[in-house]
Design a protein around this motif. Structure first.
Motif, PDB file in Angstrom:
ATOM      1  N   THR A  62      15.314  -6.313 -26.999  1.00  0.00           N
ATOM      2  CA  THR A  62      14.818  -4.949 -27.191  1.00  0.00           C
ATOM      3  C   THR A  62      14.685  -4.593 -28.662  1.00  0.00           C
ATOM      4  O   THR A  62      13.741  -3.918 -29.065  1.00  0.00           O
ATOM      5  CB  THR A  62      15.769  -3.932 -26.529  1.00  0.00           C
ATOM      6  OG1 THR A  62      15.967  -4.301 -25.166  1.00  0.00           O
ATOM      7  CG2 THR A  62      15.198  -2.524 -26.580  1.00  0.00           C
ATOM      8  N   LEU A  63      15.629  -5.070 -29.460  1.00  0.00           N
ATOM      9  CA  LEU A  63      15.662  -4.706 -30.870  1.00  0.00           C
ATOM     10  C   LEU A  63      14.432  -5.217 -31.617  1.00  0.00           C
ATOM     11  O   LEU A  63      13.847  -4.496 -32.438  1.00  0.00           O
ATOM     12  CB  LEU A  63      16.934  -5.251 -31.514  1.00  0.00           C
ATOM     13  CG  LEU A  63      17.219  -4.788 -32.946  1.00  0.00           C
ATOM     14  CD1 LEU A  63      17.352  -3.267 -32.997  1.00  0.00           C
ATOM     15  CD2 LEU A  63      18.490  -5.457 -33.487  1.00  0.00           C
ATOM     16  N   ASN A 112      15.417  -3.791 -18.176  1.00  0.00           N
ATOM     17  CA  ASN A 112      15.258  -3.810 -19.628  1.00  0.00           C
ATOM     18  C   ASN A 112      13.892  -4.371 -20.010  1.00  0.00           C
ATOM     19  O   ASN A 112      13.188  -3.822 -20.868  1.00  0.00           O
ATOM     20  CB  ASN A 112      16.378  -4.649 -20.225  1.00  0.00           C
ATOM     21  CG  ASN A 112      16.480  -4.546 -21.742  1.00  0.00           C
ATOM     22  OD1 ASN A 112      17.443  -5.029 -22.342  1.00  0.00           O
ATOM     23  ND2 ASN A 112      15.507  -3.942 -22.391  1.00  0.00           N
ATOM     24  N   ILE A 123      19.913  -1.231 -25.537  1.00  0.00           N
ATOM     25  CA  ILE A 123      20.552  -1.852 -26.703  1.00  0.00           C
ATOM     26  C   ILE A 123      22.046  -1.559 -26.702  1.00  0.00           C
ATOM     27  O   ILE A 123      22.878  -2.460 -26.930  1.00  0.00           O
ATOM     28  CB  ILE A 123      19.891  -1.347 -28.004  1.00  0.00           C
ATOM     29  CG1 ILE A 123      18.475  -1.909 -28.142  1.00  0.00           C
ATOM     30  CG2 ILE A 123      20.743  -1.740 -29.221  1.00  0.00           C
ATOM     31  CD1 ILE A 123      17.715  -1.378 -29.338  1.00  0.00           C
ATOM     32  N   THR A 174      20.682  -7.896 -27.084  1.00  0.00           N
ATOM     33  CA  THR A 174      20.035  -6.751 -27.748  1.00  0.00           C
ATOM     34  C   THR A 174      18.747  -7.173 -28.440  1.00  0.00           C
ATOM     35  O   THR A 174      17.846  -6.344 -28.641  1.00  0.00           O
ATOM     36  CB  THR A 174      20.974  -6.127 -28.799  1.00  0.00           C
ATOM     37  OG1 THR A 174      21.271  -7.096 -29.820  1.00  0.00           O
ATOM     38  CG2 THR A 174      22.256  -5.644 -28.162  1.00  0.00           C
TER      39      THR A 174
END
Length: 369
Positions: free
Chosen positions: A78-79, A22, A64, A75
């Motif tokens: 990444t968000l 990620n 996500i 999350t």
């Protein structure tokens, strides 16, 4: 201690591996953002991340979704980066409901751009049929200003495409600058207008054959507007290059093909940045409101597109709907045709016309000064 319990407690081996992947995906996403404002002449590798933005974006959205099911707080890793690139995302996707009404207001200026691909055969439709369909489409859209790239016409005789468009569309004036011509025919860029063209020319700095920038000063009522018709340097991919991109495993010498295609991409990124810089310098010489449109041969993540669009309104970003694909031939994922205008214009409408009359879709926008 609280932070550790929220983000790291009971994270298993598999989830840790997913988390590492990620973070790599987030790093690639940030590098794709950097491609939009760092000159490829400075860091030549960055444009490749910009070109790969869409698959990189999809992978990050996948992470996500994974963390929403496993650890919702994860999350955020990444968000947050994704939201930081929201302005770039909305240059690709118009998050607004589809509006079917495209009626033209008399107060608006309807501007249209289309790479005609020399009116070559498309999907087994012969050139003659393509020409007829294009003229019919122009008549239906009824643009006030039309910019065409890779425009082919006879220069002498009764079969001049430029004269036919004038006769059947309501357009009154035009400036045609052939990149290549003979005694009887030529091809290049053309600017058609319903209003008088009082001055026109070509930006010769950093032009590359058919890939060049022309301009025209057009008078509507009491206002003079400068229109730029842009056709930036293409990748110059041959059939074998396109086949490799679409199916790498079928290429006998994959390593050699990768090097060949990569070299062509790198060369084109750098040349387009120089053309974009030449255009920006030329824009600084006029006080007129500006309209820039054409085939930029690059994505919204590119340095050249963002440099040209700096301080301008992107008509797709203002009024576009859905996925803004304008080139469908090889990989139907990319938006490479654009219409920009000065901030004093109000953008009323934008459309991609899904008609396969070239390897590009025609686009148009309604703007009001």
């Amino acid at each position: 201690m609280a932070r550790r319990s929220l983000f790291k407690k009971n994270l298993g081996f598999f989830s840790k591996a997913i988390f590492i992947c990620n973070m790599v995906a987030v790093m690639f996403l940030i590098l794709s953002y950097a491609a939009s404002f760092i000159n490829p002449k400075t860091v030549w590798l960055l444009p490749f991340f910009g070109l790969g933005y869409l698959p990189i974006l999809v992978v990050n959205i996948g992470f996500i979704l994974y963390w929403l099911l496993r650890r919702p707080l994860y999350t955020l890793y990444t968000l947050i980066p994704l939201l930081l690139g929201w302005n770039l995302l909305t240059q690709h996707i118009g998050f607004r409901p589809k509006v079917s009404n495209a009626d033209k207001n008399k107060q608006d200026i309807r501007v249209m751009s289309f790479n005609a691909h020399l009116f070559n055969e498309v999907n087994k439709l012969p050139s003659t049929t393509i020409r007829n369909e294009v003229v019919s489409l122009i008549s239906d859209i009824d643009p006030d200003i039309l910019c065409m790239q890779e425009f082919f016409t006879k220069i002498k005789g009764t079969k001049q495409m430029s004269d036919r468009i004038l006769a059947e569309s309501g357009l009154q004036d035009y400036f045609f600058e052939p990149a290549t011509k003979s005694e009887h025919e030529g091809y290049g860029q053309v600017i058609f207008s319903k209003y008088p063209i009082i001055h026109s020319g070509t930006i010769t700095k950093n032009e590359y054959g058919i890939n060049r920038i022309t301009f025209a000063d057009i008078v509507k009522n009491q206002d003079t507007v400068r229109v730029y018709n842009v056709h930036l340097r293409s990748f110059g991919l041959q059939t074998e290059d396109k086949e490799f991109i679409q199916n790498p495993s079928a290429t006998p010498n994959e390593e050699h093909a990768t090097t060949r295609v990569g070299r062509k991409l790198k060369y084109a990124f750098e040349r387009r940045s120089r053309q974009a810089e030449a255009l920006r310098d030329h824009i600084m010489t006029t006080h007129y409101p500006i309209i820039i449109m054409g085939d930029f041969n690059d994505t919204p993540m590119s340095y050249s597109v963002n440099l040209i669009g700096k301080g301008m309104k992107n008509t797709f970003q203002e009024k576009g709907q859905g996925w803004g694909v304008t080139h469908y031939e090889m990989l139907p994922l990319f938006q490479i045709d654009y219409i920009f205008c000065s901030p004093q214009f109000h953008v009323e409408n934008y459309r991609v016309i899904k008609r396969e009359l070239s390897d590009h879709y025609p686009i148009f926008a309604d703007i009001r000064l």
